[in-house]
Design a protein around this motif. Sequence first.
Motif, PDB file in Angstrom:
ATOM      1  N   SER A 356       5.036  11.011 -17.993  1.00 27.49           N
ATOM      2  CA  SER A 356       3.942  12.199 -17.834  1.00 27.49           C
ATOM      3  C   SER A 356       4.240  13.423 -18.532  1.00 27.49           C
ATOM      4  O   SER A 356       3.805  14.277 -19.274  1.00 27.49           O
ATOM      5  N   ASP A 357       5.708  13.667 -17.930  1.00 25.46           N
ATOM      6  CA  ASP A 357       6.370  14.913 -18.775  1.00 25.46           C
ATOM      7  C   ASP A 357       6.497  15.009 -19.926  1.00 25.46           C
ATOM      8  O   ASP A 357       6.314  15.976 -20.785  1.00 25.46           O
ATOM      9  N   VAL A 358       6.628  13.838 -20.556  1.00 26.22           N
ATOM     10  CA  VAL A 358       6.870  13.819 -22.188  1.00 26.22           C
ATOM     11  C   VAL A 358       5.428  13.915 -22.912  1.00 26.22           C
ATOM     12  O   VAL A 358       5.324  14.667 -23.767  1.00 26.22           O
ATOM     13  N   TYR A 359       4.468  13.419 -22.283  1.00 24.01           N
ATOM     14  CA  TYR A 359       3.047  13.824 -22.785  1.00 24.01           C
ATOM     15  C   TYR A 359       2.864  15.133 -22.773  1.00 24.01           C
ATOM     16  O   TYR A 359       2.225  16.084 -23.672  1.00 24.01           O
ATOM     17  N   LEU A 360       3.327  16.029 -21.610  1.00 27.53           N
ATOM     18  CA  LEU A 360       3.078  17.500 -21.451  1.00 27.53           C
ATOM     19  C   LEU A 360       3.970  18.098 -22.338  1.00 27.53           C
ATOM     20  O   LEU A 360       3.332  19.114 -22.986  1.00 27.53           O
ATOM     21  N   ILE A 361       5.061  17.875 -22.815  1.00 30.65           N
ATOM     22  CA  ILE A 361       6.091  18.256 -23.950  1.00 30.65           C
ATOM     23  C   ILE A 361       5.346  18.091 -25.105  1.00 30.65           C
ATOM     24  O   ILE A 361       5.284  19.174 -25.964  1.00 30.65           O
ATOM     25  N   ALA A 362       4.881  16.943 -25.588  1.00 34.26           N
ATOM     26  CA  ALA A 362       3.925  16.620 -26.767  1.00 34.26           C
ATOM     27  C   ALA A 362       2.749  17.695 -27.070  1.00 34.26           C
ATOM     28  O   ALA A 362       2.471  18.364 -28.126  1.00 34.26           O
ATOM     29  N   ALA A 363       2.208  17.802 -25.892  1.00 33.19           N
ATOM     30  CA  ALA A 363       0.883  18.702 -25.700  1.00 33.19           C
ATOM     31  C   ALA A 363       1.268  20.068 -26.214  1.00 33.19           C
ATOM     32  O   ALA A 363       0.604  20.877 -26.995  1.00 33.19           O
ATOM     33  N   GLU A 364       2.230  20.634 -25.296  1.00 34.79           N
ATOM     34  CA  GLU A 364       2.795  22.096 -25.609  1.00 34.79           C
ATOM     35  C   GLU A 364       3.276  22.346 -27.031  1.00 34.79           C
ATOM     36  O   GLU A 364       2.926  23.214 -27.541  1.00 34.79           O
ATOM     37  N   ALA A 365       4.115  21.269 -27.168  1.00 33.59           N
ATOM     38  CA  ALA A 365       4.604  21.466 -28.643  1.00 33.59           C
ATOM     39  C   ALA A 365       3.761  21.392 -29.696  1.00 33.59           C
ATOM     40  O   ALA A 365       3.737  22.250 -30.647  1.00 33.59           O
ATOM     41  N   ALA A 366       2.835  20.749 -29.616  1.00 32.27           N
ATOM     42  CA  ALA A 366       1.785  20.606 -30.568  1.00 32.27           C
ATOM     43  C   ALA A 366       0.851  22.125 -30.556  1.00 32.27           C
ATOM     44  O   ALA A 366       0.640  22.334 -31.707  1.00 32.27           O
ATOM     45  N   TYR A 367       0.623  22.280 -29.578  1.00 36.35           N
ATOM     46  CA  TYR A 367      -0.184  23.778 -29.489  1.00 36.35           C
ATOM     47  C   TYR A 367       0.798  24.771 -30.014  1.00 36.35           C
ATOM     48  O   TYR A 367       0.126  25.628 -30.861  1.00 36.35           O
ATOM     49  N   ARG A 368       1.913  25.054 -29.726  1.00 35.59           N
ATOM     50  CA  ARG A 368       3.016  25.868 -30.385  1.00 35.59           C
ATOM     51  C   ARG A 368       2.954  26.049 -31.851  1.00 35.59           C
ATOM     52  O   ARG A 368       3.122  26.717 -32.512  1.00 35.59           O
ATOM     53  N   MET A 369       2.687  24.607 -32.580  1.00 33.57           N
ATOM     54  CA  MET A 369       2.667  24.530 -33.785  1.00 33.57           C
ATOM     55  C   MET A 369       1.489  24.612 -34.404  1.00 33.57           C
ATOM     56  O   MET A 369       1.175  24.248 -35.664  1.00 33.57           O
ATOM     57  N   GLN A 370       0.253  25.154 -33.700  1.00 29.85           N
ATOM     58  CA  GLN A 370      -1.150  25.358 -34.115  1.00 29.85           C
ATOM     59  C   GLN A 370      -1.939  24.055 -34.389  1.00 29.85           C
ATOM     60  O   GLN A 370      -2.410  23.967 -35.357  1.00 29.85           O
ATOM     61  N   THR A 393     -11.908  21.244 -22.521  1.00 33.86           N
ATOM     62  CA  THR A 393     -12.629  21.818 -23.465  1.00 33.86           C
ATOM     63  C   THR A 393     -12.279  23.147 -23.778  1.00 33.86           C
ATOM     64  O   THR A 393     -12.817  23.737 -24.530  1.00 33.86           O
ATOM     65  N   GLU A 394     -10.989  23.462 -23.402  1.00 40.45           N
ATOM     66  CA  GLU A 394     -10.580  24.895 -23.673  1.00 40.45           C
ATOM     67  C   GLU A 394      -9.810  24.932 -25.070  1.00 40.45           C
ATOM     68  O   GLU A 394      -9.312  23.836 -25.641  1.00 40.45           O
ATOM     69  N   THR A 395      -9.819  26.163 -25.708  1.00 37.90           N
ATOM     70  CA  THR A 395      -9.085  26.336 -26.908  1.00 37.90           C
ATOM     71  C   THR A 395      -8.296  27.331 -27.049  1.00 37.90           C
ATOM     72  O   THR A 395      -8.425  28.251 -25.794  1.00 37.90           O
ATOM     73  N   GLY A 396      -7.358  27.610 -27.830  1.00 36.39           N
ATOM     74  CA  GLY A 396      -6.548  28.872 -27.994  1.00 36.39           C
ATOM     75  C   GLY A 396      -5.690  29.156 -26.648  1.00 36.39           C
ATOM     76  O   GLY A 396      -5.168  28.377 -26.039  1.00 36.39           O
ATOM     77  N   ALA A 397      -5.708  30.413 -26.116  1.00 33.57           N
ATOM     78  CA  ALA A 397      -4.669  30.745 -25.179  1.00 33.57           C
ATOM     79  C   ALA A 397      -5.260  30.163 -23.943  1.00 33.57           C
ATOM     80  O   ALA A 397      -4.304  29.550 -23.091  1.00 33.57           O
ATOM     81  N   GLU A 398      -6.511  29.775 -23.693  1.00 35.70           N
ATOM     82  CA  GLU A 398      -6.975  29.062 -22.381  1.00 35.70           C
ATOM     83  C   GLU A 398      -6.358  27.507 -22.431  1.00 35.70           C
ATOM     84  O   GLU A 398      -6.095  27.168 -21.451  1.00 35.70           O
ATOM     85  N   LEU A 399      -6.178  27.104 -23.644  1.00 36.03           N
ATOM     86  CA  LEU A 399      -5.820  25.764 -23.764  1.00 36.03           C
ATOM     87  C   LEU A 399      -4.250  25.560 -23.141  1.00 36.03           C
ATOM     88  O   LEU A 399      -3.737  24.765 -22.621  1.00 36.03           O
ATOM     89  N   PHE A 400      -3.475  26.724 -23.958  1.00 36.17           N
ATOM     90  CA  PHE A 400      -2.082  26.670 -23.610  1.00 36.17           C
ATOM     91  C   PHE A 400      -2.046  26.856 -21.900  1.00 36.17           C
ATOM     92  O   PHE A 400      -1.360  26.258 -21.389  1.00 36.17           O
ATOM     93  N   GLU A 401      -2.848  27.749 -21.345  1.00 31.78           N
ATOM     94  CA  GLU A 401      -2.763  28.011 -19.692  1.00 31.78           C
ATOM     95  C   GLU A 401      -3.119  26.486 -19.165  1.00 31.78           C
ATOM     96  O   GLU A 401      -2.671  26.299 -17.997  1.00 31.78           O
ATOM     97  N   ARG A 402      -3.976  25.755 -19.778  1.00 30.41           N
ATOM     98  CA  ARG A 402      -4.339  24.517 -19.045  1.00 30.41           C
ATOM     99  C   ARG A 402      -3.279  23.527 -19.270  1.00 30.41           C
ATOM    100  O   ARG A 402      -2.911  22.882 -18.104  1.00 30.41           O
ATOM    101  N   ILE A 403      -2.632  23.612 -20.100  1.00 27.95           N
ATOM    102  CA  ILE A 403      -1.369  22.714 -20.270  1.00 27.95           C
ATOM    103  C   ILE A 403      -0.300  23.154 -19.350  1.00 27.95           C
ATOM    104  O   ILE A 403       0.242  22.142 -18.635  1.00 27.95           O
ATOM    105  N   ILE A 404      -0.137  24.332 -19.198  1.00 28.40           N
ATOM    106  CA  ILE A 404       0.773  24.734 -17.998  1.00 28.40           C
ATOM    107  C   ILE A 404       0.484  24.462 -16.370  1.00 28.40           C
ATOM    108  O   ILE A 404       1.221  24.128 -15.723  1.00 28.40           O
ATOM    109  N   THR A 405      -0.917  24.602 -16.400  1.00 27.94           N
ATOM    110  CA  THR A 405      -1.404  24.205 -14.984  1.00 27.94           C
ATOM    111  C   THR A 405      -1.438  22.785 -14.796  1.00 27.94           C
ATOM    112  O   THR A 405      -0.924  22.337 -13.684  1.00 27.94           O
TER     113      THR A 405
END
Length: 469
Positions: A356-370, A393-405
């Motif tokens: 599960s942590d690995v999926y979260l890492i992949a999600a955040e890293a992908a976001y960071r790479m736009q 449904t979030e995009t942009g900064a809201e998507l990042f916050e969703r990942i962290i949440t």
Amino acid sequence: MKRKFKYILFLSVWCILFQNACNSDFLDLPPYTSIPADEALLTEVDALSAVNGSYAGLRSFHLYGRTIPLMGDLWADNVLISSRNAGRYTEIFNNNFVENNQWFTGLWQNAYRVINRVNNIIAATPSGDEENINQYKGEAYAIRALLYFELVRFFARPYTDDPNGLGVPLVLTFDIDARPTRASVADIYNQILSDLEQAYNLMNQTTNSGRFSKYAARALAAKVNLHRGTQESYQLAFDYAHEVIDNSGVNLVTIANYGAYWQAVGSQTLGNETLLEIVSDQIDNGGFDELPYFFNQQGYGDGLAQRALYDSYSETDVRKNLVLVGTRSNAENPAYIVNKYPDLVNYGTKKILRISDVYLIAAEAAYRMQQEARAVTYLMSLISQRDPAAEVTETGAELFERIITERRKELAFEGDRYHTLNRLQRDITGRTPSQAVTIPYSDFRRVAPIPLTELDRNSNLVQNEGWSN
């Protein structure tokens, strides 16, 4: 009279021996695990025994038995200390600890004790089956990397703050006379990643989730690169996470099996959620010092979940079932009781790396790479196995916050939250009823003090900024 004389003689001899044992020469003797590797580790059986001893060291309540996973949530905003408590970790919750704090001292000393053990394994040249020996050495490299990752995150400012800042002493060989200085944060991270690459190349065997495997090492490398926080490291974090998800054979635990997963006893065969865990059983456990005893109301029950964390889960989120709403006699009513570690017989397992942590890492890293679409895909893969009614449904900064949440909700009570807020350089808020409801990122106590015992022994060590030495 003769019996009395013998007793006095025995007592006198015992006192002389005890006095001699406590002089500085005795304290400077190497522990038995510090016998030179060419004398202690002659065969693959010796190497296996040493590896097993290293895992046993990780089980200490100063490390993964309790302190590391607990402090990662208590020092942040996920866990509180009940108003009726036994006094353990209250100074951490109130953010008023001092340089000789027992929990940080215990963490430091026990981490370096295990590092010393695995250093001997790495340096040894035992005889025997080459594949087995490579596996044991690979596990030793991975354990060393894991502990340096913990040490540098607790005792230094994050890489995202200043890679050239003071890290921790980098000890790769045993020398009783060594008085090492603190290496830079960047040097520590470089060593961690080098060790994990060695581990990845050496390990080929997979047994169960109670030991490091090739892909557990890769998952840890993904997490380390996420903490580095550079564009290059985000790419590596994504690549490694992607590799683990595709090739490790470890799958997300499903909604239907989620509750049973957290109640399971003993290490599991690789394939279901866990990449690495520290296993306790009826024989090998820390008893009342175990993490489950700290949370369970049949034990101390001192650790409770913060209301804000509980409220962050929707009613359809299966993770909400791991926090029970109850009462604590002569204390909190309601009390948000942590039920992630229900086993008070074997004291369960403490998860270190989960898919599960690995999926979260992949999600955040992908976001960071736009690459938002890929970020949503990985995030939704996880959420769909936790909350059937949830959508992304979030995009942009809201998507990042969703990942962290989602990271907070998924890894609650596993020690991740504090380090996440540190690498993001965020203030910690909502810590009630602590004396420190908010801990600003600028607070010097956001970094643990180098233990006084180490400063007294080693004049080459420099204390962290803000502390008295």
